[in-house]
Design an enzyme around this catalytic site. Structure first.
Site, PDB file in Angstrom:
ATOM      1  N   HIS A 199      44.884  38.184  33.422  1.00 30.77           N
ATOM      2  CA  HIS A 199      45.458  39.467  33.805  1.00 30.77           C
ATOM      3  C   HIS A 199      45.289  39.438  35.326  1.00 30.77           C
ATOM      4  CE1 HIS A 199      45.650  44.129  33.066  1.00 30.77           C
ATOM      5  NE2 HIS A 199      45.789  43.903  34.371  1.00 30.77           N
TER       6      HIS A 199
ATOM      7  N   HIS B  70      44.629  39.523  39.110  1.00 25.66           N
ATOM      8  CA  HIS B  70      43.667  40.344  39.845  1.00 25.66           C
ATOM      9  C   HIS B  70      43.372  39.757  41.212  1.00 25.66           C
ATOM     10  CE1 HIS B  70      41.427  37.407  37.406  1.00 25.66           C
ATOM     11  NE2 HIS B  70      40.438  37.464  38.277  1.00 25.66           N
TER      12      HIS B  70
ATOM     13  N   HIS C  58      40.580  39.573  44.159  1.00 26.50           N
ATOM     14  CA  HIS C  58      39.190  39.800  44.550  1.00 26.50           C
ATOM     15  C   HIS C  58      39.150  40.223  46.018  1.00 26.50           C
ATOM     16  CE1 HIS C  58      37.218  37.669  41.107  1.00 26.50           C
ATOM     17  NE2 HIS C  58      38.364  37.026  41.073  1.00 26.50           N
TER      18      HIS C  58
HETATM   19 ZN   LIG Z   1      45.404  42.682  30.440  1.00 24.13          ZN
END
Ligand SMILES: [Zn+2]
Length: 149
Positions: free
Chosen positions: A98, A100, A102
């Site tokens: 998923h 993302h 950082h």
């Molecule tokens: Zn997800």
């Protein structure tokens, strides 16, 4: 169906420490920080890879990351610099599928670092760089042409 750790967080089914959110993105604390203050910015919708994120949403993710980065510098955590890190694909170090971003504070001697392959130290000749730029440019132009027709 699939079970995604980040979708569970967005749905409120697991505890999270929220920093900020909009309709489309969520900034929260990473439970395994590189350094104190380590944040994640995620799209609320399940989008596995960068290619699944449309550019407008990508802009929102980046903008939220910038806001978090600015706050990290003055909020009291140890922060002499900030890294953005996005791992797209397993080979790039992506562990949760998923997308993302950082955002984490850095300081001298914090022990975090990037490791380079031996080939990094042998600089490519200009013709190699020009060749790579040309291939990437042609691919982008083709994708662009596809998107506008
Ligand atoms: Zn997800």
């Amino acid at each position: 169906l699939h079970s995604c750790v980040f979708c569970e967080l967005v749905a409120g089914r697991s505890p999270i420490s929220i920093i900020a959110e909009t309709d489309d993105v969520l900034a929260l604390m990473d439970i395994q920080p590189v350094n104190p203050g380590h944040a994640l910015v995620i799209p609320k919708r399940h989008l596995a890879f960068l290619a699944d994120v449309d550019p407008a949403l990508g802009g929102e993710i980046f903008a939220m990351g910038m806001r978090v980065a600015a706050a990290l510098r003055i909020c009291g955590v140890r922060c002499e610099g900030v890294n953005f890190f996005l791992a797209d694909g397993e080979a790039a170090g992506q562990e949760i599928f998923h997308a993302h971003l950082h955002v984490f504070p850095r300081f001298a001697g914090d022990g975090f670092g990037l490791r380079f392959s031996p080939s990094y130290f042998a600089l490519p000749v200009r013709s190699e760089l020009d060749g790579a730029a040309g291939r990437i440019r042609a691919t982008m132009d083709a994708a662009n042409a596809g998107a506008t027709t």
